[in-house]
Design a protein around this motif. Structure first.
Motif: not given
Length: 113
Positions: A30-35
């Motif tokens: 999915k991926g997403g933010t660095r956090q």
């Protein structure tokens, strides 16, 4: 040699057959933010260590930190479920809908949790 290969196959089965590890790898899809990436890296290490493979957990963590960058067009990058380039950032509304449809379509999918 055959005994070593058999042992490696048993370890791989315990790691990648583990539902918690499968859910964690779905985060990379999915991926997403660095956090979110940092949380997924930590969760992967914990999951692999929890199936009795702390040394492999450390190696996998090093591998995803180096090779899992979203900036390279690899098949195992952060957010590999989307067309390249898909860098760090929150999922769009369309991406969230597509992810939800995928989970709905396959109730047994490891991403369901």
């Amino acid at each position: 040699m055959a005994a070593a290969l058999f042992q490696m196959a048993r370890v791989n089965s315990r790691i990648f057959g583990n539902t918690a590890v499968q859910r964690t790898t779905c985060a990379y899809w999915k991926g997403g933010t660095r956090q979110q990436r940092k949380a997924a890296d930590k969760a992967l290490k914990v999951c692999v260590a929890n199936v009795g493979q702390p040394e492999i957990a450390n190696l996998m963590l090093a591998g995803v930190k180096v090779g899992g960058t979203p900036y390279l067009p690899t098949s195992f990058r952060w957010g590999y479920g989307w067309s390249y380039p898909r860098f760090y950032g929150p999922l769009t509304g369309d991406e969230l809908k597509r992810t939800a449809r995928m989970v709905e379509r396959d109730a047994q999918n490891a991403c369901a949790d």
